[in-house]
Structure formats: C-alpha cells, structure tokens
Design a protein around this motif. Structure first.
Motif, PDB file in Angstrom:
ATOM      1  N   ALA A 185       0.695  -1.220   0.009  1.00  0.00           N
ATOM      2  CA  ALA A 185       0.154  -0.002   0.038  1.00  0.00           C
ATOM      3  C   ALA A 185       0.963   1.163  -0.026  1.00  0.00           C
ATOM      4  O   ALA A 185       0.569   2.040  -0.910  1.00  0.00           O
ATOM      5  CB  ALA A 185      -0.960  -0.246   1.106  1.00  0.00           C
ATOM      6  N   ILE A 186       1.902   1.431   0.911  1.00  0.00           N
ATOM      7  CA  ILE A 186       2.842   2.459   1.003  1.00  0.00           C
ATOM      8  C   ILE A 186       3.320   2.898  -0.180  1.00  0.00           C
ATOM      9  O   ILE A 186       3.327   4.106  -0.632  1.00  0.00           O
ATOM     10  CB  ILE A 186       3.806   2.083   1.967  1.00  0.00           C
ATOM     11  CG1 ILE A 186       2.936   2.056   3.535  1.00  0.00           C
ATOM     12  CG2 ILE A 186       5.061   3.081   2.060  1.00  0.00           C
ATOM     13  CD1 ILE A 186       3.916   1.383   4.609  1.00  0.00           C
ATOM     14  N   LEU A 187       3.741   1.977  -1.188  1.00  0.00           N
ATOM     15  CA  LEU A 187       4.884   2.168  -2.178  1.00  0.00           C
ATOM     16  C   LEU A 187       3.749   2.968  -3.332  1.00  0.00           C
ATOM     17  O   LEU A 187       4.313   3.164  -4.373  1.00  0.00           O
ATOM     18  CB  LEU A 187       5.584   1.431  -2.778  1.00  0.00           C
ATOM     19  CG  LEU A 187       6.825   1.141  -1.542  1.00  0.00           C
ATOM     20  CD1 LEU A 187       7.648  -0.042  -2.154  1.00  0.00           C
ATOM     21  CD2 LEU A 187       7.330   2.313  -1.417  1.00  0.00           C
ATOM     22  N   GLN A 188       2.399   2.928  -3.256  1.00  0.00           N
ATOM     23  CA  GLN A 188       1.530   3.511  -4.203  1.00  0.00           C
ATOM     24  C   GLN A 188       1.551   5.035  -3.848  1.00  0.00           C
ATOM     25  O   GLN A 188       1.122   5.792  -5.002  1.00  0.00           O
ATOM     26  CB  GLN A 188       0.255   2.916  -4.321  1.00  0.00           C
ATOM     27  CG  GLN A 188       0.038   1.456  -4.204  1.00  0.00           C
ATOM     28  CD  GLN A 188       0.986   0.592  -5.192  1.00  0.00           C
ATOM     29  OE1 GLN A 188       1.045   1.265  -6.343  1.00  0.00           O
ATOM     30  NE2 GLN A 188       1.660  -0.435  -4.682  1.00  0.00           N
ATOM     31  N   THR A 189       1.806   5.393  -2.623  1.00  0.00           N
ATOM     32  CA  THR A 189       1.607   6.739  -2.033  1.00  0.00           C
ATOM     33  C   THR A 189       2.665   7.441  -1.963  1.00  0.00           C
ATOM     34  O   THR A 189       3.039   8.763  -2.053  1.00  0.00           O
ATOM     35  CB  THR A 189       0.652   6.729  -1.190  1.00  0.00           C
ATOM     36  OG1 THR A 189      -0.706   6.186  -1.471  1.00  0.00           O
ATOM     37  CG2 THR A 189       0.389   8.018  -0.248  1.00  0.00           C
TER      38      THR A 189
END
Lengths: 335, 531, 326
Positions: B68-72
């Motif tokens: 999730a984190i690396l999309q944002t």
C-alpha cells in the motif's frame, strides 16, 4: 426483576474480573516477546527495549495488570502490538461484523430450524419428517469449510449471483458508520446500493454458519412440539374449534418455545465464538480472524480485548436469555 | 410480542431474498455488458490474503504494508524495470564524496505532496529525522546515517558514520526511505509523536495514488492523485482496490471470474489449474527468497564444521526442489540467492552424497551417526516448512542422526532465538533480503553483531566479521565483489546453515492487465498498469 | 318429547398400532334430548372419553380413527362434515370440559385471553367486547373478582377456579351440547359439589344437553336423567337413572352400584369388582365381562350377547335371554 438483573450484573463483573485475570496470566505465560516480534527481525536490542518500555511490558506483571484494568474503566483496552492502533478501535471494526454475521446466522438457524422441527413434529414419521431430520443432521455434521467452498463454487463461480466474500462489493463504499452493522447503517443513511450489496454479501456466510447450528433447533423444536402437542391444553384449544395452524403456531409453539429460548441464547454465544472458519472462508472481517491473528502475533492487548468482549457478550446474552424466559413463561418470576 | 418478532423475522428474510435477487440482476447486467471485455474497468483489484498492518512508512516493515505504502510514497531512486540497476527518481542525480561517507542528492523541483506542499531538501531532512528518531521497523537500514542536511532548496546531503556502499540500495528498496509531507507530520503531531497515531491510517505522499479508504479487515482503496508529477498521460487505472480474501481457493475463483486482477499467494498445488486458462497469466520468476535450516553453531556436536557439512551432504535437495516445491524453486548455492549482485559463481553446491556425509561424520568422531540427536523447530501453519523438515528428518536417519521435530508458533521460536542458550538445536526459516545487495543478504545473518537478531545460527567467525565490515565500507564495486566472493566461500565451507533452496516467485494475474513488470527486489507499483 | 340433540348410531372408534388394533369404542348407540343429561359411566379405559372425543372428532389420528357409525347432531351427521365445518361446531354448539383443570388450560396465556379466543372465533365480536363477555362468563360461573382473574395466568388459580374457567369457556358460546369428561374427579369433594351444583344450574338456565362422563355412580345419580353403562368399548346397560338405581340388571352395573358407600345400608366392606378390563386388542367372541362376572355360565364365554330391551332397560347380558335357561 430489576433487583434480580442488578444482582446478575454484579455477578457478571466478578466473572469478568476473574476472566481477565486468567487471560492476562495465561497470555503472558506463553513464551514469546511481543516487543521483539513487533519491532521486526532486524531490530537491535535497544530498539526492542524502547518498544518494550513504550508498550509497558517492562513493568512487573501485577503492575501491568493494574494499569490494564485502570484503562478498561475509561474504555481503553490498550494498544495493539502489531498495528499500534487502540484495541478498542479495532474491536469497534471487527465486533459489529461478527455480530451481524452471527445474528443473521442465528435468525436463519432459528427460523428454519424451528419451522422444520414443527413440520417434523406435526408430520411425525412421515417421509418429510425423515427428510428434514436427515437434512438438519447433515448441517450439523458437514464441515463448515467444505460447505462454504461448495456454496462459493456454485453461487459465485457457476451462477455468479452471489459475491465471493467480504462485507461489501468492489467499488462500493461502506455506509456511513453508526452502528458498524452495514445493514442497519445503510438503512439509516438511506444508502440503497450499500444495503443491497451488504445483504448479498451476508447471504452465503450466514446460511453456512446458520445451517451448522440449525440441526440443534430442528431436533429440539421437534421434540418440544411433540411433547406439547400431546398436552391437555392443546386438546382444549382444538375443542374450542381453533384452526390447526393456530393450535400449532399459537398454543403449541408458545409453549414449545420456552426451552428453545435457552437454546437460542446458548447458540448465539456459540455462534459468536465459533465464526472463525466461516469468517476465513468468506473473508469476513470479524472477531474470529482478528483473534487468530492476535494469537499468532502474541498480541496480548488484542487477545485480552477479544476475550473480555466475548465474555461480556456471553454474560449479557445469558442474562437476556433468562429475562426473556421470564417474559415468555408467566410461571417464572425472578426476585 | 411474538407477532412483532415474527414480522421482524419475516421481513428480514424477505429483504434478504429480495436483495439476493436484485443483486443477481445487477451482476448479470454487469457481466452481460462486459462480455469478452474487461470487468471493473478502471479499477485494479488485488485479492490478497492479508492487509497492511499499518500505513506509516517509517514504522511498517512487512510486504503487505509496503504494497500500500509504495503507491503513495516514493523513493529518491528506483530499480530500473526488472533489473537491480538503480536510476534517478525523486532525485535527479547524486554524488558520492569523501570515500562514500557523504552522499549528495539533487532533487527534482517539480514534485508536490498531495496536500499541495512542495517536496524539497527540507522534506528529506525531516523525514530522515523522523525515521531515525522513531527508530523502529526499517530504521536499521539507515542506522549509519549521522546527519541529513538541506544544502539548498533542492539539494540534500547525507553524512554517514562510515562509507557504506549499499546505501543507495537501501534507498531504492522502499523500506523506510520514502517521504511524508512535513506539513502533515507537523499538523497531526500529538505530544511530539511525529504524527505516528495519525499516519497509521492516513497517507500524504508524492505518489500517483492517494488513500481513499481503509476498512480494517477488508482492505483499502486508492484513487489517482491529480497533481502527480509524472502526470496521467497514457493508460492508467483510476482506482486500486485491495480486498482481503483469506482463502487461496477463493482468491483463485475471483481471478478466474475476473473479479480480481491480481491474486496473491495462490497455493502451489492449485496453480496447475490456472496454466490452461487463457485469461490468466501465471508468472514464475526466480526470487532472492532463500530457505535455510539454521544450525545452532554453539551447540554440542553442531559446533563441529564436519558435522554440519555431513548433514548438508546428506540432505536430498532434489526431493525438496522437485518433490515438495514441485519445481517452483531452484537449488541454492551458498548463503545467497543467485539473483543478488555479488553472487559467487564458482561456489560449489552441497550435492546429495551419503558416502561423503558418512565419511565426514566418522572424521568428526561420530561413526555411523554416533547416536547424535537434535531437535529441529518449525513454525505452526507453515506446511511447506513442515514437509521440508520431515524430509530432513528421514535423510538424517540415513546417516544415523536422529531428528526430533518440534512445531511451535513463530512467536515462541523467535523468543527462544534471542540467545544461543535458549535456542533449539536447529530450525527452519525463510530469509528475504530487503535489497539485492550482499551486505543486506549476509551482514546481519553472519556477522557476530547479528546475534540476538538475524544471526539465528549464532555463527561467529572473526575472519568473516572482518571481511563483512571491510566490504560494507568499500565503495569500489570490483573490490567489494572480491570480498563478498571470499565471504561466501568461507560461509559455504563452514555450512552454518543447511541451504535448502531458493523459492520462485509466483504471480497470478489476469491477461488483460497491461504494463505489469516484475522486479524481484521491490513491491510492485500500479502506476504503469492498465487494463 | 323434547327434540333430539344428539344421536349416535353404531359408533366405532379404533386405535391402530404396528401390531394390533384396539377397538376402544365398538358399536355404541346413544341418544340425548334437549335439556337432558346423559351420564356415561364405566371404569377407566372403557371408552367413555373416546366416545366424547369422537363426537367432536378430536381423536388423535394417527393412531385413532373413527371407522364406522353415525353421529347425528341435530339431524346432521358430524362424521360427514369437513374439517372446517367441524371447527364451526367445536366450542360453539358442542363444547367440552375436561378432567384435568390443572393441565387443560394453556399456561402461557391469561385466563381472559383463552376465554375470549373462542368467543371471538365463533361470535365474530371485537376484541374488547369479547374480553367483556369473558368477564361476564367468569361471573356466571361464580369466579370472584372476574376482572382481575381474567388478567391472571392459570397457575395463579386454584383447581376449582380453573375448572370454573373451563366451564365458562365451554358455555361461552351457548352450546346445545356440553360434553363433560369427569369434570370433578380431580377436585376436592366440597369443590365437587359446588361445581356440580353450578352445572345443574347452568343447564336449567341455558337449556343445554349434557353428556357427563364419570366413573362415580354418586355423581350420575345427582346429575343425570339417563345413564349409559359402558364396558370394554360397548354399552352394557342403558336406562333412566331411576330404573338403574332401582333395578340394575347387568352384573357390571350391579357391581358399580355396590361399590358406592351408602348411608342407609350398613356394610362391613365396600364391594369390589374383581379383575381388570380385558385386553381390548385381543377380544374373544364372547361376553367381555365374562371373566369378571360372578354369574357367568358357559354360554357367556361362547357367544357375545346383544343389547336387548328388558323391561325399561337396554341390557347386554345372557342372563335375560332365553338361551340362559338352556
């Protein structure tokens, strides 16, 4: 009745304290260091130590317990070790899901079970009776897991009429949160799309779960109705010229239901605590999956939170059951 | 009262049937409309067995959180395509000075956080202060960072405690080295907590997608960040939705039905069914995810290198790779997977050789096994590990060594592993380096300082310690490579672990997914993906 | 002569089980006129209750079944009616009170609810009116504080009160025929007298016919006009009260009468009819009372006697047949 309820509630508090002591002790007696686990494999000793202090795990056990109990009074159930989120907040997410599922499962198992039981009793020893008895026996003995998968293959893969799992469809936002029960919330917020979607997501899991506990109701309802149907007051009711349906569904059922009330209470508690498998197969985000994760992660506060919640529910359901019994049976008076 | 109850029950039932029917109509229309086309166009749906634990990129340190984190949130540098080659990203360029102790990054000047504030050197400084101050999860990767300085608005300078060659890999890995809007950190901080509570469930980054919602237990959804610096030209999805689907069989059904575009962690034995499905792609790629049986190198006969070697020779690798892992794995040579830079190709693999094993045991003073008996731990719930350990047990019996298997929860095993005295004789574990650099793959595992940490075989070799320290401080790649070759040779010879195999990465997704590039070293991002 | 309310012709009600058939009622004839009380006496299991339940067609089926005969109620054959038509009769023009007041009322509904249920059903009145009527009925049967009683549950009432409630329920729709199955057996003697007194009073006021089932010869003597003595599913003697008391003909009737204590005759010991009822499922072709009969002769065990007119009575006994003397 008020005095009785008050006394029962007092007793419940004692039960809860005992329960919390036990869980607290047992979960802390399991070898394993939650701080170590939470800080990750590469964490250095001082990193682990600082997290341990932050989580209050450095204090002696009785002190930890006192701190925990003090927190409970103000509604603080501690912080989840793995997600760093207040356990109370997480329970607010998971508990309604489990309640929604268990309530629907209970409704299905009670309505279907009792109805089948009555039909069985009224038509006893007929082919229908035998069929219904076998049908409910199958429900009680079939593994939930297998049944759930079967349902999914049929209703999701073959027919594509029901969703695979979860509580709400892809691309649909959950309704504005009020109770956490999606059906009620979507009715309250007038969200038709969410309502439809959440109901369709409930169908398979609640049938799967409900079917497993339906047999108990069928069997109990059948024997209770059979017993009641031979009672003198049923003959009286018939002699009045009442229709058979009224005789059965009013005069007989109302009496046969008395022992069923206790059973409903017990089964509800059983369903609440027994949703793990159903939740897993239908990806239902409830207490069951939460507690499994909590146990594997040695998430003490979460384990404690789940245990206390379930215990509280258990006690409350039992009390409500007993009170319902008194309402349904005028012969019983609690003092 | 009874009547009221009945009415409620009846209406609830009726409602559910109505809804069921209504839904079916709905779905039929949907599938009817998309006959032969793409389901849920514009949304990429991931069916995953788990969800993030938390979204704070400086604390989270597990694959599903990273997902999730690396999309944002974005990094200064990234790996190019499928390779381990590092290319500019938020940093346009960089410079290494003072023999690898000072790293200067020249930042892009056209990047904004999704809250509108600019990304600049100050933001880099604040974020690294935050990681190091919180000091959890991935912070260890940067624990040689002494100082971060904003030289000018778009120039950030890192000063390291010692020259650290794989610093760039650390930054590219996406573990921790990503940037939160300093404004968000400042505005949401409570009692100097660096907004930890708020950032657990909220995200403000520079990346292409923004968190729309995260319903715990069910998954998250993200929508496009309209002001994204790389822009939205070309094909992209509007929304990413991750659904927690616990059962592998269910995830597979979703994939087959087209309701999921990516299905994670499909169990190996059911994968075969998907190969014939033209709508589904099953990608099998070598990974750097190794499987070891770690010996407790401080315990009794296991202190003897010969005994460890004998056991390494007695294991039937073929049965593990082709039997248990049905060929979705490859042989492992030495402590590091082949895909990591610096892998020593001249290393000799332990091949099954019972005669040699028996010979070595005799040399060590244990002819015919000498009544050796060890306990091997494996974690509950890990079926494959259990099978490997059973295979190990039967193989060891062939050379006269008795293995007792102990199945425990990982939490318990991890606790015991904190000291060599508390640990069992051996246990099985998977090791997944954070980035494809031998420093990450070897230092923590085999340096003495890793005891109580990731050095779970309690391996202590002064020579190796010295070489590891030297290698991490060497900037020249040729020199480094030579050092790592040597380290690998020694470790392989010492056999502190039984190097079982390297697991393949299996990814299953719909054929209508375009633009997906697998990189074994980082979490995939969905920006280049369309359907 | 008053009009005939009920006439039963050759009623046969059998009970079936896997192995055998029990002819609980095996060819009963009887006749009840308006305002008349017919007492059916006989010991437990002789088929009295089954006869009554057959009239209302409340024989539990399975295992019971009415296999033959006619039940003519005001000239209409009840056995030919549909179930729905039958329901209109039950509790309305024919009602019944039972032996066990303790268990014959539904424990979970109030007395008032149970009373008004039949009233609403048969008279089609509104809930409120039915409730008022129920209270009136309670008053009629001598229940004190009827408003309050109507709100109470059966377990809060004494046995006598409950039987009054049962009677109130039975007469609430002004039935033409009241079937009273041992209405006082379970009650104290003083209460018994009160209940019987009340029933007689009600009968006179309402002009209904009563079939009173009892095994107590004293009760019939007080209440009945006609008496039907049953034994093993059959009528053995039928006559007016006076006739039977003055001149009992069947040895069984004689035995029954001898077993009541009498004030005017001093006896050492009450008479006991030796033996028990025969096994109904396995009846020989003979007089069924023969094994217990003090007067039995060889003919009694060979053939079954018919019910014959002897004097003012109908009797089923070889003693009064010409064959007796052979």
């Amino acid at each position: 009745m008020v005095a009785y309820t008050a006394r029962r509630l007092m007793l419940a508090i004692v039960v809860l304290i005992g329960m919390s002591l036990m869980t607290f002790y047992i979960s802390h007696a399991i070898p394993g260091d939650p701080a170590r686990l939470a800080s990750g494999a590469h964490a250095k000793a001082e990193q682990v130590e600082s997290l341990r202090v932050q989580m209050g795990l450095d204090k002696p056990l009785p002190v930890q317990y006192m701190i925990y109990m003090k927190g409970i009074i103000s509604g603080d159930l501690g912080t989840s070790v793995s997600t760093r989120r207040p356990v109370a907040d997480e329970l607010k997410e998971y508990l309604p899901a489990t309640i929604e599922l268990s309530v629907f499962a209970l409704i299905i198992s009670v309505v279907a079970g009792v109805f089948f039981g009555i039909v069985s009793a009224v038509r006893r020893n007929s082919a229908l009776d035998h069929f219904l008895r076998v049908f409910s026996l199958v429900g009680a003995s079939i593994p939930v897991f297998w049944l759930g998968l079967l349902f999914l293959i049929f209703f999701y893969k073959q027919l594509n009429v029901l969703p695979i799992g979860g509580r709400i469809g892809i691309g649909i936002n959950p309704p504005t949160k009020a109770t956490g029960l999606y059906i009620i919330d979507s009715i309250l917020s007038g969200d038709g799309i969410a309502l439809k979607s959440s109901i369709s997501h409930l169908v398979l899991p609640s049938i799967t779960l409900g079917y497993s506990s339906m047999g108990v109701f069928t069997r109990m309802a059948r024997s209770c109705v059979l017993e009641v149907l031979s009672a003198d007051y049923i003959r009286t009711a018939r002699a009045k010229g009442l229709k058979e349906t009224i005789v059965v569904y009013k005069h007989a059922l109302r009496n046969a239901i008395l022992p069923l009330i206790t059973l409903v209470g017990l089964q509800f508690a059983y369903l609440l605590g027994g949703t793990v498998l159903t939740e897993t197969i239908f990806s239902w985000p409830g207490l069951g999956s939460y507690s499994v994760t909590a146990i594997t992660n040695l998430n003490f506060p979460a384990i404690m939170g789940v245990t206390l919640t379930i215990t509280t529910l258990f006690v409350v359901i039992n009390l409500i059951t007993d009170l319902c019994y008194a309402i349904a049976d005028p012969r019983i008076v609690y003092k | 009262m009874k009547k009221a109850l009945l009415i409620i029950l009846a209406s609830a039932m009726a409602l559910s049937f109505l809804a069921g029917c209504g839904n079916s109509n709905n779905q039929n229309q949907q599938s009817g409309g998309s006959e032969g086309g793409v389901k849920n166009p514009g949304i990429v749906v991931i069916a995953s067995d788990s969800e993030p634990t938390l979204l704070d990129p400086h604390i989270a340190y597990d694959p599903m959180s990273s997902n999730a984190i690396l999309q944002t949130y974005e990094t200064l540098v990234v790996y190019e395509g499928e390779t381990s080659e590092i290319v500019p990203f938020l940093a346009k360029d960089w410079e290494i000075t003072e023999e690898g102790k000072v790293w200067t990054f020249y930042l892009r000047d056209d990047v904004n956080f999704s809250d509108g504030t600019p990304f600049n050197a100050e933001a880099v400084k604040v974020n690294f202060e935050r990681i190091l101050d919180i000091n959890q999860g991935p912070a260890w990767i940067f624990d040689m960072v002494v100082d971060v300085e904003a030289v000018d608005e778009f120039t950030a300078r890192f000063t390291l405690e010692y020259p650290y060659a794989s610093f760039l890999h650390g930054l590219a890995s996406g573990n921790g080295g990503v940037f939160i809007s300093p404004k968000a950190i400042h505005d949401n901080a409570v009692d100097g907590d660096w907004a930890q509570a708020w950032l657990r469930d909220n995200m403000v980054g520079t990346g292409p997608y923004m968190l729309e919602s995260w319903v715990i237990g069910q998954g998250w959804s993200m929508v496009q960040n309209p002001g994204y610096w790389r822009g939205w030209e070309g094909e992209h999805v509007e929304k990413i939705e991750l659904r927690v689907i616990k059962e592998s069989a269910s995830r597979m059904l979703m994939l087959e039905n087209g309701d999921a575009d990516f299905a994670e962690n499909i169990t190996r034995d059911t994968l075969d069914q998907l190969f014939d499905n033209p709508d589904v792609v099953v990608l099998q790629k070598p990974s750097i995810n190794v499987l070891n049986i770690c010996f407790n190198n401080t315990r009794g006969a296991l202190q003897d290198k010969l005994v460890r070697q004998a056991m390494s020779y007695a294991f039937s690798y073929d049965d593990a790779v082709f039997g248990i892992y049905t060929g979705r794995a490859s042989y492992q040579t030495g402590a590091m997977a082949n895909g990591v830079w610096g892998f020593n190709p001249s290393l000799e693999r332990y091949e099954t050789n019972l005669e040699k094993a028996k010979e070595l045991l005799e040399q060590a003073g244990y002819p015919g096994g000498g009544g050796l008996r060890f306990t091997c731990q494996t974690e509950t719930g890990a079926d494959d590990y259990g099978k490997v350990v059973e295979l190990f047990q039967s193989d060891m019996a062939k050379i006269g060594i008795t293995i007792d298997i102990q199945v425990l929860s990982w939490a318990t095993i991890a606790d015991m592993l904190q000291t060599p005295e508390g640990a069992a004789d051996m246990f099985i574990t998977g090791v997944y380096p954070d980035f494809p650099d031998p420093d990450n793959a070897l230092y923590a595992q085999f340096h003495t300082s890793g005891i109580g940490n990731i050095n779970q075989s309690f391996y202590m070799n002064e020579e190796v310690d010295k070489l590891l320290d030297q290698a991490r401080r060497t900037i020249d790649d040729t020199e480094r490579e030579a050092l790592y070759y040597e380290i690998q040779t020694i470790v392989n010879e010492d056999a502190p672990c039984l190097f079982v195999l390297v697991r393949d990465m299996m990814q299953t997704y719909r054929a209508w997914v375009n633009g997906y590039v697998y990189n074994p070293f980082v979490t995939r991002t969905y920006y280049p993906i369309s359907k | 002569m008053e009009e005939v309310i009920l006439e039963i012709k050759d009623l046969k009600t059998y009970f079936y089980s896997d192995k055998s058939v029990v002819p609980a009622v095996n060819g009963i004839d009887l006749l009840v006129r308006k305002g008349e009380t017919l007492g059916i006496v006989g010991e437990s299991g002789c088929g009295k209750s089954v006869t009554c339940l057959s009239i209302l067609r409340l024989i539990p089926d399975p295992p019971g079944k009415i296999v033959g005969g006619q039940i003519l109620f005001k000239g209409e054959d009840l056995l030919a009616k549909t179930e729905a038509e039958m329901r209109a009769v039950r509790g309305n023009s024919i009602s019944m009170i039972f032996q066990e007041p303790m268990t014959s009322l539904n424990p979970v509904f109030t007395v008032g609810d149970q009373l008004s249920e039949a009233i609403r059903l048969h008279q089609g009145v509104a809930k409120k009116e039915a409730k008022q009527k129920a209270i009136d009925m309670l008053k009629q049967v001598g229940v004190p504080a009827p408003e309050q009683r109507a709100r109470e549950y059966p377990h809060q009432l004494s046995g006598g009160m409950r039987q009054r409630v049962m009677i109130a329920m039975a007469i609430s729709c002004n039935p033409d025929l009241l079937l009273a199955d041992e209405p006082t057996t379970a009650l104290d003697v003083t209460i018994q007298a009160q209940i019987l007194e009340m029933m007689r009073d009600l009968k006179d006021r309402l002009g209904m016919a009563i079939i009173l089932i009892t095994h107590d010869m004293g009760v019939v003597a007080e209440m009945a006009d006609q008496i039907l003595v049953m034994y093993a599913g059959k009528a053995v003697e039928c006559a007016t009260v006076k006739t039977i008391y003055k001149n009992p003909m069947h040895p069984y009737t004689v035995g029954l009468l001898d077993s009541i204590p009498r004030m005017d005759v001093d006896v050492e010991k009450l008479h006991v009819i030796e033996g028990v009822l025969p096994d109904l499922s396995n009846m020989p072709e003979a007089c069924c009372f023969e094994p217990r009969c003090p007067d039995a002769r060889s003919i009694c065990s060979q053939k079954e006697p018919d019910l014959e007119q002897v004097g003012d009575s109908l009797v089923r006994c070889w003693k009064y047949c010409p064959e007796w003397r052979q």
